[in-house]
Design a protein around this motif. Structure first.
Motif, short mmCIF file in Angstrom:
data_model
loop_
_atom_site.label_atom_id
_atom_site.label_comp_id
_atom_site.label_asym_id
_atom_site.label_seq_id
_atom_site.Cartn_x
_atom_site.Cartn_y
_atom_site.Cartn_z
N LYS A 126 0.84 -1.29 -0.12
CA LYS A 126 0.00 0.14 0.14
C LYS A 126 1.00 1.38 -0.06
CE LYS A 126 -3.86 -2.07 2.66
NZ LYS A 126 -4.81 -1.74 1.67
N PRO A 127 0.35 2.30 -0.62
CA PRO A 127 1.27 3.50 -0.62
C PRO A 127 1.22 4.14 1.02
CG PRO A 127 -0.95 4.17 -1.46
CD PRO A 127 -0.91 2.76 -1.39
N SER A 128 2.71 4.58 1.44
CA SER A 128 2.55 5.12 2.66
C SER A 128 1.78 6.40 3.07
CB SER A 128 4.10 5.03 3.08
OG SER A 128 4.82 6.13 2.27
N ASP A 129 1.74 7.25 1.79
CA ASP A 129 1.15 8.50 2.06
C ASP A 129 -0.10 8.19 2.88
OD1 ASP A 129 3.34 9.45 0.82
OD2 ASP A 129 2.08 9.98 -0.80
N GLY A 130 -1.01 7.33 2.65
CA GLY A 130 -2.39 7.01 3.36
C GLY A 130 -2.21 6.89 4.84
N TYR A 131 -1.02 6.41 5.18
CA TYR A 131 -0.93 6.16 6.54
C TYR A 131 -0.16 7.44 7.16
CZ TYR A 131 -1.40 1.07 5.52
OH TYR A 131 -1.85 0.02 5.15
#
Length: 766
Positions: A126-131
């Motif tokens: 998953k893209p880390s930006d979402g976290y």
């Protein structure tokens, strides 16, 4: 390298920064350049207190701690049974023996959290930006859910330890934030290994030694091992290898040469920056435990791995040593062995190597004669010689390069001004100054005026008008109250008297709305309230704010300001709203007519519905009707109401006529009175409903009209300012020439500063 070498660079950098600080108020500098200057200022501190870090890296059990202790010539670092974690340990000379533990500050904790999240996001695909944008509580909930889904889908999750450490970090987020704790050297083990419960929150440990035989500017750095989970390990180690360390030592042990994540990292850095290995020293530890055959095999193995990684290593940088035996001999030589800790338990290794435990006077000879100890002494001497000569020379060369870069960039900023001031007479300078200042100030003032108007209209358009309610609920309630008071306050007796004249009362009542409007002028009340709201909410607030902002520019002639005051008085907008009011009230006359017709229709329908038949009328007044029937001998004296109602239609009409004769006039007056009250209430309700329906339309069109007005005003004002440049220039010229001595004095000082600064930045470094 002499101390004066550093002081010369300190003086040179200081001169540049003094020149910059003096000229900075006169230069048009962006944030990027100011950031550039800030970074260069760090060189002053580095030159005032130069340090040469030597980084030690190697896999767990490679003997790093023993090698560092041997370099120090004392048993300082603990012999850890577990790997050191993300805690660089810095050792330098100091006035007292002490250790200092530094804990992660807020920014460093945030950085560590982001590194954990990046690793977990990569595993979760998953893209880390979402976290990263989530708060700590939301983040942990989201990761828990996603990890469960991943484990359910793929059957396993390989980064559980990363998540476990992240949970510890988040749970103790505010624990010891930015704290600095001084401890005794003997307690160091309790803070720098994995056994310490708060080890995750430790940034680094610093050790200061008063009696140690290392050069004053040298700092030994025991780097964290990469074999554990904490992702900060790799970042810290890579930073030292690539940039921070002036030299680094690769610690290896026999049978495990060039193994571990540290070597993989070194290979990665080397593939991108070949010069890095020029600062490396290669130390193969525990060489004394090998047989001659094993030594040949290990050397061949080492050569093979060097070729595998593509490393280019000078042979005089590879040392085959026994750090333990060298350290033991050094402790014996200095009379410190008996006071040392667990290192005394290893003297049997020294006894095995030389056949006995030497006394103090013999230790120095064995350091010179025992092959692995002699090799370690050679390594130590070469390391410090490299730092004293090559590393320091490179440091000063880097300082020269940084200085030249700073001087060149400052020269580029100063050059245009310096050239414009060069070779000008006083008269020429004066005329040039006046012309330049006039043009500059005129341009600046026009731009300020434009920015003021554009920003004001932009704010109105984007922040105020989208949710602007011109006709609010309280305004509607106020109008409703005025209408109610006006209608309820009518002289009803006079109105009734006028309406009762004539025969057709219904027709007169239907014209009641027009009669009330002729007397009260409700539409004027409506219009007056709209205009007052406009003046209060727009003219007094936004137009006057705009006028005040323009006035603060303080550069317009008095007659221009008077013209602007008139233009921004709100008169034009009030006139525009009056036209809007006419639109809102365009169908008001039709509404009055409709109300009249509705009243007449309602009353007529009510009368038709209220006309009862003959039997119903007599039943409502049964006793009185029976007495009249008896008096007219239409029924017997003993007959009842039922027998009366059984009479024929003619006789019933006679009874009803006699019954109604006495109440006829009173009945007519009451009915007409009720009609008037009904008509007034109907008119009032209809008018309130009409004004309520207008509320949404008013807000819609008023918002649009105000927006259009201000956009037209913006264009008009900008054109007006451009047209009045000449008048504005006169004001500027008058102020400029009235205080020319002070103005020129400031200009002379500016030129002096620029010329001196330019001279400094074009000088060669001393």
């Amino acid at each position: 390298m002499k101390e004066s070498d550093y002081s010369n660079y300190v003086k040179a950098f200081s001169r540049l920064f003094e020149a910059y600080d003096a000229a900075e108020p006169y230069l048009d500098l962006g944030e990027d350049f100011k950031y550039f200057i800030g970074r260069k200022r760090n060189w002053l501190e580095r030159l005032k207190s130069p340090e040469f870090p030597v980084a030690f890296l190697g896999a767990f059990s490679a003997g790093k701690s023993t090698i560092i202790n041997a370099v120090l010539g004392d048993d300082i670092l603990p012999q850890a049974t577990k790997s050191f974690t993300a805690i660089p340990t810095l050792i330098r000379r100091g006035k007292l023996n002490r250790a200092v533990i530094h804990y992660l500050d807020e920014a460093e904790r945030e950085e560590l959290k982001c590194l954990y999240v990046e690793e977990l996001a990569k595993e979760l695909r998953k893209p880390s930006d979402g976290y990263q944008k989530l708060g700590n509580s939301e983040l942990m909930g989201k990761l828990t859910k996603d990890i469960e889904q991943h484990r359910s889908q793929f059957g396993s999750f390989n980064k559980q330890k990363f998540f476990d450490e992240l949970k510890v970090l988040v749970a103790g987020w505010n624990k010891l934030t930015g704290a600095v704790k001084e401890i005794a050297l003997a307690d160091l083990t309790g803070y720098v290994t994995e056994d310490y419960e708060d080890v995750l929150f430790v940034d680094k440990a610093e050790i200061y030694l008063a009696d140690v035989n290392i050069p004053e500017n040298v700092v030994l750095v025991d780097l964290p091992g990469l074999g554990v989970v904490n992702p900060r390990h790799r970042k810290v180690t890579k930073s030292y290898v690539e940039n921070d360390a002036k030299a680094f030592v690769i610690a290896m042990k026999v049978f495990h040469l060039l193994e571990g994540e540290e070597i993989e990292l070194l290979a990665e850095v080397h593939s991108q920056r070949k010069r890095v290995l020029q600062r490396a020293f290669w130390v193969i530890n525990q060489w004394d435990v090998l047989s001659l055959q094993h030594k040949k095999e290990e050397l061949a193995n080492f050569e093979e791995k060097i070729e595998h990684y593509g490393f280019h290593i000078a042979k005089d940088r590879v040392f085959r040593v026994s750090a333990l035996n060298y350290l033991l001999l050094k402790l014996i030589q200095d009379g410190k062995l008996e006071k040392s800790g667990k290192i005394r338990e290893h003297v049997d290794a020294l006894e095995k190597a030389i056949g006995k435990i030497p006394v103090r006077g013999e230790a120095e000879n064995y350091i010179r004669s025992l092959e692995e100890a002699k090799s370690f002494a050679l390594f130590r001497a070469h390391l410090f010689e490299y730092l004293a000569n090559t590393a320091r020379a490179e440091f000063l060369e880097e300082a020269r390069s940084e200085y030249q870069d700073l001087a060149n960039r400052l020269r580029d900023k100063l050059e245009p001004l310096f050239q414009s001031y060069k070779n000008k007479s006083d008269d020429g300078m004066k005329n040039s100054f006046i012309a330049g200042e006039l043009s500059k100030r005129q341009h600046d003032i026009i731009e300020r005026l434009r920015d003021t108007v554009e920003e004001h209209v932009k704010q109105l358009r984007t922040e105020v008008l989208p949710d602007f309610e011109f006709w609010r609920e309280q305004d509607q309630a106020q109008l409703a109250e005025q209408i109610t008071m006006a209608i309820d306050g009518l002289d009803r007796k006079a109105l009734k008297n006028e309406l009762l004249k004539g025969l057709d009362s219904h027709s007169v009542v239907s014209r009641l709305p027009h009669k009330i409007e002729e007397n009260l002028r409700i539409q004027n009340t409506f219009r007056a309230q709209l205009q007052k709201l406009l003046e209060d909410q727009i003219v007094r607030q936004y137009l006057r704010q705009l006028l005040d902002a323009i006035t603060q520019v303080d550069a317009l002639p008095e007659e221009l300001m008077e013209s602007l005051q008139d233009r921004l008085s709100g008169r034009d907008m009030l006139n525009r709203l009056k036209g809007m009011c006419d639109v809102f009230l365009f169908d008001y006359g039709n509404i009055i007519d409709e109300l009249g017709r509705a009243i007449m229709t309602s009353l007529s329908g009510a009368e038709a519905r209220q006309e009862p038949n003959l039997v119903e009328l007599l039943q409502k007044n049964a006793d009185a009707a029976l007495e009249i029937a008896k008096s007219m001998n239409l029924v017997g004296p003993n007959d009842n109401v039922k027998q009366m109602l059984a009479l024929g239609l003619d006789k019933l009409n006679q009874i009803h006529g006699a019954l109604a004769a006495g109440a006829k006039q009173a009945k007519g007056v009451t009915r007409r009175s009720n009609d008037i009250d009904y008509a007034l209430d109907y008119y009032k309700g209809g008018l309130l409903d009409y004004t309520r329906k207008q509320q949404e339309q008013i807000n819609k069109y008023a918002r649009r009209g105000i927006k259009n007005y201000f956009e037209e005003l913006e264009e008009e004002l900008l054109a007006y300012f451009d047209a009045q440049k000449g008048e504005i220039a006169k004001v500027i010229m008058q102020r400029l020439t009235s205080d020319i001595d002070n103005e020129l004095g400031a200009e002379m000082e500016k030129q002096k500063v620029i010329k001196e600064a330019y001279q400094v930045v074009t000088q060669r470094i001393a």
